[in-house]
Scaffold this motif. Sequence first.
Motif, PDB file in Angstrom:
ATOM      1  N   ASP A   6      34.180  13.103  81.984  1.00 42.86           N
ATOM      2  CA  ASP A   6      33.859  13.177  80.551  1.00 42.86           C
ATOM      3  C   ASP A   6      32.352  13.275  80.341  1.00 42.86           C
ATOM      4  O   ASP A   6      31.888  14.056  79.513  1.00 42.86           O
ATOM      5  CB  ASP A   6      34.404  11.951  79.809  1.00 42.86           C
ATOM      6  N   TYR A  10      30.929  16.545  78.390  1.00 39.82           N
ATOM      7  CA  TYR A  10      30.280  16.472  77.085  1.00 39.82           C
ATOM      8  C   TYR A  10      28.794  16.785  77.159  1.00 39.82           C
ATOM      9  O   TYR A  10      28.223  17.320  76.210  1.00 39.82           O
ATOM     10  CB  TYR A  10      30.545  15.120  76.423  1.00 39.82           C
ATOM     11  N   ASP A  36      38.435  18.680  67.667  1.00 48.76           N
ATOM     12  CA  ASP A  36      39.609  18.026  68.287  1.00 48.76           C
ATOM     13  C   ASP A  36      40.086  18.797  69.509  1.00 48.76           C
ATOM     14  O   ASP A  36      40.421  18.199  70.541  1.00 48.76           O
ATOM     15  CB  ASP A  36      40.750  17.885  67.277  1.00 48.76           C
ATOM     16  N   LYS A  39      37.793  18.231  72.401  1.00 48.84           N
ATOM     17  CA  LYS A  39      38.032  16.932  73.025  1.00 48.84           C
ATOM     18  C   LYS A  39      39.312  16.950  73.876  1.00 48.84           C
ATOM     19  O   LYS A  39      39.408  16.229  74.862  1.00 48.84           O
ATOM     20  CB  LYS A  39      38.102  15.844  71.959  1.00 48.84           C
ATOM     21  N   GLU A  40      40.262  17.794  73.488  1.00 48.57           N
ATOM     22  CA  GLU A  40      41.501  17.937  74.274  1.00 48.57           C
ATOM     23  C   GLU A  40      41.316  18.891  75.452  1.00 48.57           C
ATOM     24  O   GLU A  40      42.229  19.082  76.246  1.00 48.57           O
ATOM     25  CB  GLU A  40      42.636  18.456  73.374  1.00 48.57           C
ATOM     26  N   ARG A  41      40.155  19.512  75.548  1.00 49.67           N
ATOM     27  CA  ARG A  41      39.833  20.501  76.588  1.00 49.67           C
ATOM     28  C   ARG A  41      40.812  21.679  76.561  1.00 49.67           C
ATOM     29  O   ARG A  41      41.286  22.145  77.600  1.00 49.67           O
ATOM     30  CB  ARG A  41      39.793  19.865  77.977  1.00 49.67           C
ATOM     31  N   THR A 129      30.605  12.952  67.760  1.00 40.86           N
ATOM     32  CA  THR A 129      32.020  13.261  67.993  1.00 40.86           C
ATOM     33  C   THR A 129      32.247  13.768  69.407  1.00 40.86           C
ATOM     34  O   THR A 129      33.281  13.487  70.026  1.00 40.86           O
ATOM     35  CB  THR A 129      32.528  14.295  66.959  1.00 40.86           C
ATOM     36  N   LEU A 130      31.267  14.509  69.932  1.00 40.27           N
ATOM     37  CA  LEU A 130      31.391  15.039  71.290  1.00 40.27           C
ATOM     38  C   LEU A 130      30.786  14.086  72.329  1.00 40.27           C
ATOM     39  O   LEU A 130      30.373  14.494  73.408  1.00 40.27           O
ATOM     40  CB  LEU A 130      30.776  16.436  71.370  1.00 40.27           C
ATOM     41  N   ASN A 131      30.812  12.803  71.986  1.00 36.13           N
ATOM     42  CA  ASN A 131      30.442  11.728  72.921  1.00 36.13           C
ATOM     43  C   ASN A 131      29.057  11.878  73.536  1.00 36.13           C
ATOM     44  O   ASN A 131      28.822  11.433  74.662  1.00 36.13           O
ATOM     45  CB  ASN A 131      31.498  11.584  74.025  1.00 36.13           C
TER      46      ASN A 131
END
Length: 191
Positions: A6, A10, A36, A39-41, A129-131
Amino acid sequence: LLSLTDKQYYSGFGEIIKHGLIKDMEYFEYLNDNLDMIKERNLDILEHIVFGSCEIKRKVVENDPKEKGERALLNFGHTLGHAIEKLEDFTMLHGECVAVGMIAAGYISMNRGMISREEYDTLVNMIKTLNLPAKVSNLEAKRIIEVSKSDKKMDAGQIRFILLDKMGNAVITSDVTDDEMTESLNQVLDV
């Protein structure tokens, strides 16, 4: 892409977000509309994003192969981001430092009336949001500015700074003051 941690995954979005902000608002909006799925790739979305990012960078580099002007726009978020990266002894990934630098540069752009508060908030929200980090700890604004002045982005003793003239369009300026940098860094320093 599916095999990346992750943190690495990111981190790449630091550069991807930058590409939309400096050259292509439509691309930036596509990122924002698909957070979204990112984030789910989702590989279909990621294929579009990677291609779009490469296209933006390709056009900029082709237009300025010898780094005489437009190519400097690729340094959005890097002026203070590189200094943070050095001061953190490279324990933060490059994209993470760029993200923090983009928040600072975006703040200066907002304070100059180049982008709105809402646009600035959209940038910060996407980064969070994208860490990606929105803040760094244990650093001082004064020291970050000192280190940034020793970087290669100097122009006749002034830092060449990339700001957002508007979302999707960046400009090169050499008139960012230490006070502006300090104020922008206060937004990203966890003191």
